[in-house]
Design a protein around this motif. Structure first.
Motif, PDB file in Angstrom:
ATOM      1  N   ASN A  82       0.857  -1.182   0.000  1.00 10.74           N
ATOM      2  CA  ASN A  82       0.000   0.000   0.000  1.00 10.74           C
ATOM      3  C   ASN A  82       0.893   1.232   0.000  1.00 10.74           C
ATOM      4  N   ASP A  83       0.316   2.395   0.193  1.00 11.53           N
ATOM      5  CA  ASP A  83       1.079   3.641   0.104  1.00 11.53           C
ATOM      6  C   ASP A  83       2.173   3.755   1.158  1.00 11.53           C
ATOM      7  N   ASP A  84       2.070   3.007   2.252  1.00 13.81           N
ATOM      8  CA  ASP A  84       3.093   3.100   3.296  1.00 13.81           C
ATOM      9  C   ASP A  84       4.481   2.761   2.758  1.00 13.81           C
ATOM     10  N   LEU A  85       4.556   1.836   1.815  1.00 11.48           N
ATOM     11  CA  LEU A  85       5.852   1.432   1.269  1.00 11.48           C
ATOM     12  C   LEU A  85       6.483   2.537   0.430  1.00 11.48           C
ATOM     13  N   TYR A  86       5.671   3.371  -0.191  1.00 15.80           N
ATOM     14  CA  TYR A  86       6.164   4.323  -1.188  1.00 15.80           C
ATOM     15  C   TYR A  86       6.210   5.763  -0.687  1.00 15.80           C
ATOM     16  N   ARG A  87       5.838   5.984   0.552  1.00 18.24           N
ATOM     17  CA  ARG A  87       5.731   7.347   1.059  1.00 18.24           C
ATOM     18  C   ARG A  87       7.099   7.910   1.442  1.00 18.24           C
ATOM     19  N   ASP A  88       7.379   9.155   0.998  1.00 20.95           N
ATOM     20  CA  ASP A  88       8.567   9.914   1.411  1.00 20.95           C
ATOM     21  C   ASP A  88       9.871   9.182   1.098  1.00 20.95           C
ATOM     22  N   ASN A  89       9.960   8.614  -0.084  1.00 16.47           N
ATOM     23  CA  ASN A  89      11.207   7.990  -0.515  1.00 16.47           C
ATOM     24  C   ASN A  89      11.266   8.014  -2.040  1.00 16.47           C
ATOM     25  N   ALA A  90      12.277   7.385  -2.590  1.00 13.96           N
ATOM     26  CA  ALA A  90      12.481   7.404  -4.042  1.00 13.96           C
ATOM     27  C   ALA A  90      11.864   6.201  -4.741  1.00 13.96           C
ATOM     28  N   LEU A  91      11.037   5.427  -4.035  1.00 15.24           N
ATOM     29  CA  LEU A  91      10.408   4.271  -4.660  1.00 15.24           C
ATOM     30  C   LEU A  91       9.163   4.672  -5.439  1.00 15.24           C
ATOM     31  N   ASP A  92       9.013   4.099  -6.625  1.00 18.32           N
ATOM     32  CA  ASP A  92       7.804   4.242  -7.431  1.00 18.32           C
ATOM     33  C   ASP A  92       6.998   2.957  -7.374  1.00 18.32           C
ATOM     34  N   ARG A  93       5.706   3.097  -7.661  1.00 18.89           N
ATOM     35  CA  ARG A  93       4.849   1.931  -7.867  1.00 18.89           C
ATOM     36  C   ARG A  93       5.001   1.538  -9.334  1.00 18.89           C
ATOM     37  N   GLY A  94       5.851   0.576  -9.612  1.00 17.21           N
ATOM     38  CA  GLY A  94       6.068   0.160 -10.990  1.00 17.21           C
ATOM     39  C   GLY A  94       4.960  -0.765 -11.462  1.00 17.21           C
ATOM     40  N   HIS A  95       4.382  -0.461 -12.630  1.00 19.30           N
ATOM     41  CA  HIS A  95       3.366  -1.336 -13.209  1.00 19.30           C
ATOM     42  C   HIS A  95       4.012  -2.638 -13.693  1.00 19.30           C
ATOM     43  N   LEU A  96       3.450  -3.775 -13.320  1.00 22.81           N
ATOM     44  CA  LEU A  96       3.841  -5.043 -13.935  1.00 22.81           C
ATOM     45  C   LEU A  96       3.093  -5.207 -15.258  1.00 22.81           C
ATOM     46  N   VAL A  97       1.759  -5.200 -15.207  1.00 25.89           N
ATOM     47  CA  VAL A  97       0.986  -5.048 -16.442  1.00 25.89           C
ATOM     48  C   VAL A  97       0.987  -3.564 -16.775  1.00 25.89           C
ATOM     49  N   ARG A  98       1.545  -3.210 -17.913  1.00 24.18           N
ATOM     50  CA  ARG A  98       1.624  -1.799 -18.280  1.00 24.18           C
ATOM     51  C   ARG A  98       0.225  -1.201 -18.393  1.00 24.18           C
TER      52      ARG A  98
END
Length: 300
Positions: free
Chosen positions: A115-131
């Motif tokens: 969820n958003d907790d993993l991606y908050r306030d860092n350089a990580l993006d939510r990368g699409h697996l299925v584009r």
């Protein structure tokens, strides 16, 4: 490959956590998931079933169907074991991307997806697996586009890495439009290579490698499946140096035998292997680094 763990016990929170419930205004897609047809094995007129995952039976979710694609989750890793999508270039559209509003899939427990907790306030993006645009074809193109914004379809990727995948992200397009493709259709299986040694960050182990299997039918009615491995080993070597530190370098894309993907992932891929031109080359089928789309070997 990760050693398959034992199934969750009766006191495991991953088993008992109820599906997430959301107020209607928080859901930007049709909440009636019974309308999703998922991946079609007969889409290419040559039957190509979903990968087998018997080795992961105790930790794999049921198939989650969306418009034109399906996902099977690794419930402990909270990431996809694999995704599979059908792409029809004849009726494809390009819905606009107004925002990156990602959605928890209410069919599985929240504890079994990120969820958003993993991606908050860092350089990580939510990368699409299925584009985003891959399933966006036919009458449900807009809804299919929206379906790709489920967290089940997200994989953590560094922003610089996610933003500069021109070759990797364009493999499907090249095979769809610039090859001996009979019907302008392809089926694609994509996923992370999950290892025990993947560096952990905020409770989620970040994959070091990703793979794609791209299937098409030629004008001579021949099914061909090619496999690709995106290695970011160098990118993640120093990932776990601190709780908020990242150190990334170059990444490379390789065409590899489908058998190699099966060995790395533990997935069963007999139909894909049978249609692999590299497999027909036998022992000489070494990994081929792909520096440009024209380096791809489609038929042997």
């Amino acid at each position: 490959m990760i050693t398959p763990p034992e199934s969750p016990g009766p006191d495991d929170p991953a088993r008992d956590t109820p599906p997430e419930r959301f107020p209607a205004e928080a859901v930007s897609i049709d909440p009636d998931y019974s309308t999703r047809d998922g991946y079609r094995a007969d889409f290419l007129d040559h039957r190509l079933p979903l990968p087998g995952h018997q080795a992961w039976a105790e930790v794999a979710s049921a198939e989650l169907t969306y418009h034109h694609f399906s996902i099977v989750m690794h419930r402990r890793r909270r990431l996809a074991l694999y995704t599979a999508v059908n792409i029809d270039g004849r009726t494809a559209t390009r819905p606009s991307r107004d925002s990156d509003r990602w959605i928890i899939d209410p069919r599985i427990p929240r504890a079994e997806q990120t969820n958003d907790d993993l991606y908050r306030d860092n350089a990580l993006d939510r990368g699409h697996l299925v584009r985003r645009l891959d399933p966006a074809w036919g009458p449900v193109a807009e809804a299919a586009n929206d379906d790709t914004f489920h967290f089940t379809n997200a994989t953590p990727q560094h922003h610089d890495f996610n933003a500069d995948q021109t070759l990797w992200a364009g493999l499907e397009d090249y095979i769809l439009h610039n090859t001996d493709n009979r019907d302008l259709t392809v089926s694609v299986v994509t996923g992370p290579v999950l290892h025990d040694e993947d560096p952990a960050y905020r409770g989620v182990a970040i994959p070091r490698q990703f793979y794609k299997l791209v299937a098409m039918v030629t004008t001579t009615n021949r099914l061909t499946v090619t496999a690709y491995l995106l290695s970011q080993e160098a990118l993640l070597e120093e990932f776990a140096t601190g709780p908020e530190e990242f150190s990334f370098g170059a990444y490379r894309t390789f065409q590899v035998p489908v058998r190699r993907i099966a060995a790395l992932t533990g997935l069963e891929l007999p139909a894909h292997i049978a249609a692999d031109p590299l497999d027909r080359l036998g022992p000489t089928a070494l990994p081929r680094e792909i520096l440009r789309s024209e380096d791809i070997l489609l038929i042997s």
